[in-house]
Enzyme design. Structure first.
Site, PDB file in Angstrom:
ATOM      1  N   LYS A   1       0.876  -1.184   0.000  1.00  0.00           N
ATOM      2  CA  LYS A   1       0.000   0.000   0.000  1.00  0.00           C
ATOM      3  C   LYS A   1       0.910   1.229   0.000  1.00  0.00           C
ATOM      4  O   LYS A   1       1.091   1.911   1.014  1.00  0.00           O
ATOM      5  CB  LYS A   1      -0.878  -0.057   1.256  1.00  0.00           C
ATOM      6  CG  LYS A   1      -2.231   0.525   1.066  1.00  0.00           C
ATOM      7  CD  LYS A   1      -3.164   0.174   2.192  1.00  0.00           C
ATOM      8  CE  LYS A   1      -4.247   1.208   2.365  1.00  0.00           C
ATOM      9  NZ  LYS A   1      -5.031   1.535   1.194  1.00  0.00           N
TER      10      LYS A   1
HETATM   11  C1  LIG Z   1      -6.369  -0.620  -3.973  1.00  0.00           C
HETATM   12  C2  LIG Z   1      -7.112  -1.149  -2.798  1.00  0.00           C
HETATM   13  N1  LIG Z   1      -7.683  -2.363  -2.857  1.00  0.00           N
HETATM   14  C3  LIG Z   1      -8.362  -2.872  -1.829  1.00  0.00           C
HETATM   15  C4  LIG Z   1      -8.513  -2.174  -0.654  1.00  0.00           C
HETATM   16  C5  LIG Z   1      -9.260  -2.779   0.486  1.00  0.00           C
HETATM   17  O1  LIG Z   1      -8.388  -3.089   1.535  1.00  0.00           O
HETATM   18  P1  LIG Z   1      -8.847  -3.064   3.048  1.00  0.00           P
HETATM   19  O2  LIG Z   1     -10.029  -3.938   3.147  1.00  0.00           O
HETATM   20  O3  LIG Z   1      -7.690  -3.617   3.792  1.00  0.00           O
HETATM   21  O4  LIG Z   1      -9.157  -1.670   3.394  1.00  0.00           O
HETATM   22  C6  LIG Z   1      -7.946  -0.915  -0.538  1.00  0.00           C
HETATM   23  C7  LIG Z   1      -8.060  -0.140   0.699  1.00  0.00           C
HETATM   24  O5  LIG Z   1      -7.166  -0.116   1.492  1.00  0.00           O
HETATM   25  C8  LIG Z   1      -7.219  -0.389  -1.627  1.00  0.00           C
HETATM   26  O6  LIG Z   1      -6.667   0.824  -1.558  1.00  0.00           O
END
Ligand SMILES: Cc1ncc(COP(=O)(O)O)c(C=O)c1O
Length: 325
Positions: free
Chosen positions: A157
């Site tokens: 991330k």
């Molecule tokens: C690109 C992306 N995909 C999926 C998610 C979903 O992840 P999470 O459930 O950990 O928030 C996020 C959010 O963080 C994201 O930025």
């Protein structure tokens, strides 16, 4: 955007308006940051951060993939987050930890730049809007492909990587849709700009696998576990674009958006939120708000008070291997 009183910045609690960095911060120029998006919810037993340690583990892994050590131990960041929520007087909030390469040598080699850290927390409703959570949204398959593992790291991330999501989101919004869904570099369904995607077809719940360049979403993992506990079959496999529009139900899950039904993709109607979506949405909300004993394990109740004065550098920066303990 609503604000809050304090931000935790490099070990100190500073006033919201004083949480500043230098304009030559490396991350500002080259995107060398990693972050998390978390939420805390007000439960009957007090405010609790949802899957806090999983988020901090992912933060550490995101940093590692870009050759950074966290400058504070995960437990220190956790404690600071508890204290921050308390000092800001928040009952339910969004939490944004960020770790970045700071002001130092300019140029593409960041290894001599300091690694800095902050945590902010403020009130932030579901980012697709409260309406979206209660009803449904429309989505369009983006003309942008999700970043490929051949050139970047979908599992991290990392700030710079989000230019990909920013482009897809602007495109979707300008086209009159609430969200964009990106395909991966092979043309398989990948995810939303900030959410993982699920389809339901003939009673089976399907979601793209890790190898489809997804972010390993914490909401995704939670919803998969809840769905299996409810007796559903959940399959991780490649999903063809047409399967999205031919699905009985489509929904997105993510910390910021929570669980949102998709009623149309590419202007083809899927319909109002279906039975499985509604069942999972209710069970997921029960988990988030501490109404489910089974998923209490995911709640980190805040226990402020271990950190004394507002501006004292109460948490010492640590470097190297010690930061990873
Ligand atoms: C690109 C992306 N995909 C999926 C998610 C979903 O992840 P999470 O459930 O950990 O928030 C996020 C959010 O963080 C994201 O930025």
């Amino acid at each position: 955007m609503s604000t809050a009183d304090f931000i935790w910045l490099n070990g100190e609690f500073v006033a919201w308006e004083d949480a500043k960095v230098h304009v030559l911060t490396h991350a500002l120029h080259y995107g060398t940051s990693v972050f998390e998006g978390e939420r805390a919810y007000e439960t009957e037993k007090g405010t609790a951060v949802f899957r806090h340690s999983d988020h901090l583990d992912r933060l550490e892994n995101s940093a590692k993939l870009f050759y950074m050590d966290l400058p504070f131990a995960k437990e220190q960041i956790r404690e600071a987050t508890h204290e921050l929520i308390s000092r800001n007087g928040l009952r339910s909030c969004y939490i944004r930890p960020l770790v970045w390469r700071g002001h130092g040598p300019m140029g593409l080699d960041p290894e001599d730049n300091p690694v800095e850290a902050m945590v902010a927390a403020w009130e932030w409703p579901s980012f697709l809007g409260e309406k979206a959570k209660e009803e449904d949204i429309t989505a369009k398959v983006s003309s942008w492909r999700r970043i490929s593992p051949e050139s970047l790291i979908p599992q991290s991330k990392a700030g710079g990587q989000y230019l990909n999501s920013v482009l897809a989101r602007i495109e979707a919004k300008r086209g009159g849709y609430e969200e964009g869904i990106l395909l991966d570099d092979k043309g398989h369904v990948c995810e939303g700009t900030g959410e993982n995607v699920f389809i339901v077809k003939d009673g089976v719940i399907v979601t793209p696998p890790q190898t489809a360049s997804i972010l390993d979403g914490i909401s995704r993992k939670s919803v998969m576990e809840i769905a299996r506990d409810l007796g559903h079959t959940v399959v991780e496999r490649d999903v063809a674009r047409a399967e999205l529009t031919l699905a009985d139900e489509v929904f997105l899950v993510g910390t910021a958006a929570e669980l949102v039904a998709v009623s149309a993709v590419d202007d083809i109607e899927i319909g109002k939120p279906g039975e499985v979506t509604l069942e999972l949405q209710a069970a997921y909300e029960d988990a988030l708000y501490g109404r489910s004993e089974r998923y209490e394990k995911w709640l980190d109740y805040i226990h402020p008070g271990s950190i004394e004065s507002v501006n004292a550098p109460v948490i010492q920066r640590i470097t190297g291997a010690a930061a990873r303990s």
